[in-house]
Write an enzyme that holds these catalytic residues in place. Structure first.
Site, PDB file in Angstrom:
ATOM      1  N   LYS A   1       3.465  -3.564   0.996  1.00 50.77           N
ATOM      2  CA  LYS A   1       2.405  -3.199   1.954  1.00 50.77           C
ATOM      3  C   LYS A   1       2.208  -4.321   2.984  1.00 50.77           C
ATOM      4  CE  LYS A   1      -0.706  -2.837  -1.367  1.00 50.77           C
ATOM      5  NZ  LYS A   1       0.098  -3.181  -2.570  1.00 50.77           N
TER       6      LYS A   1
ATOM      7  N   ARG B   1      -8.793   1.437  -2.435  1.00 43.55           N
ATOM      8  CA  ARG B   1      -8.155   1.324  -3.748  1.00 43.55           C
ATOM      9  C   ARG B   1      -8.875   2.149  -4.803  1.00 43.55           C
ATOM     10  NH1 ARG B   1      -5.636  -4.104  -2.842  1.00 43.55           N
ATOM     11  NH2 ARG B   1      -4.366  -4.485  -4.662  1.00 43.55           N
TER      12      ARG B   1
ATOM     13  N   ARG C   1       7.788 -14.796  -5.880  1.00 40.72           N
ATOM     14  CA  ARG C   1       7.514 -15.067  -4.459  1.00 40.72           C
ATOM     15  C   ARG C   1       6.662 -16.334  -4.253  1.00 40.72           C
ATOM     16  NH1 ARG C   1       3.231 -10.311  -2.714  1.00 40.72           N
ATOM     17  NH2 ARG C   1       1.776 -10.817  -4.365  1.00 40.72           N
TER      18      ARG C   1
ATOM     19  N   ARG D   1      -2.766  -5.739 -12.747  1.00 41.03           N
ATOM     20  CA  ARG D   1      -2.883  -5.173 -11.389  1.00 41.03           C
ATOM     21  C   ARG D   1      -2.207  -3.804 -11.316  1.00 41.03           C
ATOM     22  NH1 ARG D   1      -0.518 -10.276  -8.389  1.00 41.03           N
ATOM     23  NH2 ARG D   1      -0.305  -8.891  -6.604  1.00 41.03           N
TER      24      ARG D   1
HETATM   25  P1  AP5 Z   1       4.442  -7.667  -0.344  1.00 39.10           P
HETATM   26  O1  AP5 Z   1       4.691  -7.150   1.022  1.00 39.10           O
HETATM   27  O2  AP5 Z   1       3.664  -8.930  -0.478  1.00 39.10           O
HETATM   28  O3  AP5 Z   1       3.821  -6.536  -1.267  1.00 39.10           O
HETATM   29  P2  AP5 Z   1       2.344  -6.014  -1.337  1.00 39.10           P
HETATM   30  O4  AP5 Z   1       2.438  -4.550  -1.630  1.00 39.10           O
HETATM   31  O5  AP5 Z   1       1.559  -6.420  -0.134  1.00 39.10           O
HETATM   32  O6  AP5 Z   1       1.914  -6.798  -2.636  1.00 39.10           O
HETATM   33  P3  AP5 Z   1       0.623  -7.614  -3.002  1.00 39.10           P
HETATM   34  O7  AP5 Z   1       0.955  -8.330  -4.268  1.00 39.10           O
HETATM   35  O8  AP5 Z   1       0.124  -8.442  -1.874  1.00 39.10           O
HETATM   36  O9  AP5 Z   1      -0.331  -6.422  -3.285  1.00 39.10           O
HETATM   37  P4  AP5 Z   1      -1.558  -6.359  -4.152  1.00 39.10           P
HETATM   38  O10 AP5 Z   1      -1.993  -4.987  -3.820  1.00 39.10           O
HETATM   39  O11 AP5 Z   1      -1.418  -6.661  -5.589  1.00 39.10           O
HETATM   40  O12 AP5 Z   1      -2.407  -7.599  -3.628  1.00 39.10           O
HETATM   41  P5  AP5 Z   1      -3.630  -7.710  -2.626  1.00 39.10           P
HETATM   42  O13 AP5 Z   1      -3.477  -8.971  -1.888  1.00 39.10           O
HETATM   43  O14 AP5 Z   1      -3.855  -6.454  -1.873  1.00 39.10           O
HETATM   44  O15 AP5 Z   1       5.872  -7.817  -1.047  1.00 39.10           O
HETATM   45  C1  AP5 Z   1       6.014  -8.402  -2.334  1.00 39.10           C
HETATM   46  C2  AP5 Z   1       7.331  -9.189  -2.407  1.00 39.10           C
HETATM   47  O16 AP5 Z   1       8.417  -8.278  -2.316  1.00 39.10           O
HETATM   48  C3  AP5 Z   1       7.530 -10.183  -1.265  1.00 39.10           C
HETATM   49  O17 AP5 Z   1       8.177 -11.298  -1.790  1.00 39.10           O
HETATM   50  C4  AP5 Z   1       8.416  -9.411  -0.265  1.00 39.10           C
HETATM   51  O18 AP5 Z   1       9.228 -10.282   0.480  1.00 39.10           O
HETATM   52  C5  AP5 Z   1       9.253  -8.568  -1.202  1.00 39.10           C
HETATM   53  N1  AP5 Z   1       9.609  -7.265  -0.625  1.00 39.10           N
HETATM   54  C6  AP5 Z   1       8.797  -6.438   0.097  1.00 39.10           C
HETATM   55  N2  AP5 Z   1       9.456  -5.314   0.443  1.00 39.10           N
HETATM   56  C7  AP5 Z   1      10.707  -5.432  -0.100  1.00 39.10           C
HETATM   57  C8  AP5 Z   1      11.853  -4.581  -0.102  1.00 39.10           C
HETATM   58  N3  AP5 Z   1      11.848  -3.380   0.511  1.00 39.10           N
HETATM   59  N4  AP5 Z   1      12.965  -5.022  -0.757  1.00 39.10           N
HETATM   60  C9  AP5 Z   1      12.963  -6.231  -1.385  1.00 39.10           C
HETATM   61  N5  AP5 Z   1      11.911  -7.084  -1.415  1.00 39.10           N
HETATM   62  C10 AP5 Z   1      10.802  -6.687  -0.779  1.00 39.10           C
HETATM   63  O19 AP5 Z   1      -4.861  -7.820  -3.671  1.00 39.10           O
HETATM   64  C11 AP5 Z   1      -5.011  -8.952  -4.509  1.00 39.10           C
HETATM   65  C12 AP5 Z   1      -6.294  -8.808  -5.316  1.00 39.10           C
HETATM   66  O20 AP5 Z   1      -7.427  -8.769  -4.417  1.00 39.10           O
HETATM   67  C13 AP5 Z   1      -6.433  -7.521  -6.145  1.00 39.10           C
HETATM   68  O21 AP5 Z   1      -5.797  -7.639  -7.413  1.00 39.10           O
HETATM   69  C14 AP5 Z   1      -7.964  -7.390  -6.249  1.00 39.10           C
HETATM   70  O22 AP5 Z   1      -8.492  -8.274  -7.210  1.00 39.10           O
HETATM   71  C15 AP5 Z   1      -8.424  -7.857  -4.871  1.00 39.10           C
HETATM   72  N6  AP5 Z   1      -8.512  -6.742  -3.905  1.00 39.10           N
HETATM   73  C16 AP5 Z   1      -7.796  -6.604  -2.760  1.00 39.10           C
HETATM   74  N7  AP5 Z   1      -8.139  -5.475  -2.126  1.00 39.10           N
HETATM   75  C17 AP5 Z   1      -9.086  -4.875  -2.887  1.00 39.10           C
HETATM   76  C18 AP5 Z   1      -9.808  -3.659  -2.769  1.00 39.10           C
HETATM   77  N8  AP5 Z   1      -9.612  -2.820  -1.734  1.00 39.10           N
HETATM   78  N9  AP5 Z   1     -10.695  -3.357  -3.748  1.00 39.10           N
HETATM   79  C19 AP5 Z   1     -10.911  -4.181  -4.787  1.00 39.10           C
HETATM   80  N10 AP5 Z   1     -10.256  -5.345  -4.975  1.00 39.10           N
HETATM   81  C20 AP5 Z   1      -9.341  -5.693  -4.021  1.00 39.10           C
END
Ligand code: AP5
Length: 218
Positions: free
Chosen positions: A13, A88, A127, A172
C-alpha cells in the site's frame, strides 16, 4: 479522485501510494505514517498509540478518524487523496464516507491488493529504511549498493519499524482478517472495488492501478 488502497500488512500500500503521489499529484494519507510521527513527537495521540502499535493491534477508531478529518481540511487534499491504511474497520469506513461528504467529495475506487500472506512476513521482517531520506531497502531483495551507505542520500544510518518482527506481523495479519477484510463487501456492494495482483513486480502493480484510475478497467 479519492481512492483507498486496501490490503494486509506488507501488501504494498505504502509503496504504491507514494508512486501515485509522485506520478499523479494525488496526496498520500497514511494513518500508519501519521501515527508514527505522533509517537516520535510524543504528542498525546502518540503516547496513546505507541504500545498499541508495537503490539500490532489497531489504534481506536476515534483517534484515526480525527487525524484523517484534520488532514482532509488541508487544501492539498482537494487534488485527490490516496488512503493508505485507512479505513481499517467498518466504523472507520462509515466515518470516511461522512468526512468526504461533509467536504463535498466522494470515493471513486477501492483498490484491493491481492497477496499471498505467507510471502508478506518475509517482505516485512526484512525491510529497513534510510533514517535520513526514508529510502526503503530489504535484507534479501534490495541492499544498498555500497554496504552501509544509502544509494539516494549517502546517509549511513538505517532504521527498522518496531512492529516489523515476525510475532507482531502475525497479530497485524490477524487484525486485518478480523476487522479490515470484512469492510470489502460493503464497498463491493457499492461497485467500488477493483482487484490488483499485489504479488506482481512493483512496476506491474503500479501499471495495473494506473489502468484502473484511467478508467481502463471496468
Ligand atoms: P509496503 O509498501 O511498506 O507495504 P504496506 O502494505 O504499506 O505495509 P505496512 O507494513 O506499512 O502496512 P501496515 O498496514 O501493517 O502498516 P501501517 O503503517 O498502515 O511494502 C512492504 C515491503 O514489501 C517493502 O519492503 C516493499 O519494498 C516491498 N514490496 C512492496 N510491493 C512489492 C512487490 N510488488 N513485490 C515485492 N516487494 C514488494 O500501520 C501500522 C500500525 O499503525 C497498525 O498496526 C496499527 O497499530 C496502526 N494503524 C495504522 N492505521 C490505522 C487505522 N486506520 N486504524 C487503527 N490503527 C491503525
Amino acid at each position: 479522485m479519492n481512492i483507498i488502497l486496501l490490503g494486509p500488512p506488507g501488501a504494498g500500500k505504502g509503496t504504491q501510494a507514494s508512486r501515485l503521489e509522485h506520478d499523479r499529484g494525488m496526496v498520500q494519507l497514511s494513518t500508519g505514517d501519521m501515527l508514527r510521527a505522533a509517537v516520535k513527537a510524543e504528542t498525546p495521540v502518540g503516547l496513546k498509540a505507541k504500545a498499541v502499535m508495537e503490539a500490532g493491534e489497531l489504534v481506536s477508531d476515534d483517534i484515526v478518524s480525527a487525524i484523517i478529518g484534520e488532514r482532509l481540511d488541508q487544501p492539498d487534499t482537494e487534488k485527490g487523496a490516496i488512503f493508505d491504511g485507512y479505513p481499517r474497520t467498518a466504523a472507520q469506513a462509515e466515518s470516511l464516507d461522512g468526512l468526504l461528504a461533509e467536504r463535498g467529495r466522494k470515493l471513486d475506487y477501492v483498490i484491493e491488493l491481492k497477496v499471498d500472506e505467507d510471502a508478506l512476513v518475509d517482505r516485512i521482517v526484512g525491510r529497513f529504511t534510510c533514517a535520513n531520506c526514508g529510502e526503503g531497502y530489504h535484507d534479501k531483495y534490495k541492499l544498498p549498493k555500497v554496504k552501509g551507505t544509502c544509494d539516494v542520500c549517502g546517509g549511513h544510518e538505517f532504521k527498522r519499524r518496531p512492529d516489523d518482527n515476525a510475532e507482531t506481523v502475525r497479530t497485524r495479519m490477524a487484525e486485518y482478517r478480523a476487522k479490515t477484510a470484512p469492510i470489502l463487501p460493503i464497498y463491493e456492494a457499492r461497485g467500488l472495488v477493483r482487484r490488483v495482483d499485489g504479488m506482481a513486480q512493483i512496476d506491474t502493480v503500479t501499471k495495473e492501478i494506473e489502468a484502473v484510475l484511467d478508467g481502463k478497467v471496468i
